[in-house]
Design a protein around this motif. Structure first.
Motif, PDB file in Angstrom:
ATOM      1  N   GLU A   1     -12.389  32.564 -74.696  1.00 16.69           N
ATOM      2  CA  GLU A   1     -11.820  32.257 -73.383  1.00 16.69           C
ATOM      3  C   GLU A   1     -10.740  33.276 -73.029  1.00 16.69           C
ATOM      4  N   ASN A   2     -10.053  33.785 -74.044  1.00 21.34           N
ATOM      5  CA  ASN A   2      -9.010  34.788 -73.837  1.00 21.34           C
ATOM      6  C   ASN A   2      -9.349  35.991 -74.709  1.00 21.34           C
TER       7      ASN A   2
ATOM      8  N   MET B   1     -17.155  36.719 -72.978  1.00 19.97           N
ATOM      9  CA  MET B   1     -16.938  35.462 -72.270  1.00 19.97           C
ATOM     10  C   MET B   1     -18.203  34.985 -71.559  1.00 19.97           C
TER      11      MET B   1
END
Length: 157
Positions: free
Chosen positions: A57-58, A95
């Motif tokens: 996600e990051n 992602m």
């Protein structure tokens, strides 16, 4: 580089009502597409490297844990867990792939991810689309990568 397996998908699975037992577990690419892409590579003497792609996600925190000193220990623990889970398979991080594979699985469709190799960490501090890296990237895109993808896709029933 062919991504044939993804994992570490939690939030999307939770929000999509996927059973909790499947959160973070591996989701695989289409076996049909994998075979076609492998066969096309073989016919054209292109090397294949199968990879697992960990969903992030990051992206920046997992790829650059030192940038987040207060979270470094937790981030390092996550990376260590993912690497152990990979059983020696080459790893990538993005992602998109895990969600693509999950949606294809949910709808009974085909999905695969093919990664182009770029020099992202150049010792000369040259970006992936600058200087010699640009020339190499353009050659690969124009003469190898796009043709390989199109030829493979055209062979899928």
């Amino acid at each position: 580089k062919i991504v044939d397996e993804t994992d570490n998908l939690y939030g999307f699975n939770q929000a999509s009502g996927v059973p909790q037992s499947e959160w973070g577990q591996s989701v695989f690419c289409s076996p049909t597409m994998l075979k076609v892409f492998e066969d096309e590579a073989s016919v054209n003497n292109l090397p294949i490297e199968k990879r697992i792609c960990h969903h992030v996600e990051n992206y920046h925190s997992l790829c650059h844990p030192d940038a987040f000193p207060k979270r470094k220990k937790t981030i390092d623990s996550i990376l260590e867990h993912l690497t152990l889970k990979s059983n020696g398979k080459k790893e990538s991080f993005d992602m998109e792939s895990a969600i693509l594979f999950r949606v294809a699985k949910d709808f009974g469709k085909h999905a695969i991810t093919v990664l182009q190799t770029l020099h992202k960490e150049d010792p000369l501090k040259c970006g992936p689309y600058e200087g010699n890296n640009l020339e190499e990237a353009e050659y690969v895109e124009k003469h190898l990568f796009v043709n390989y993808i199109i030829r493979s896709l055209l062979k899928i029933d």
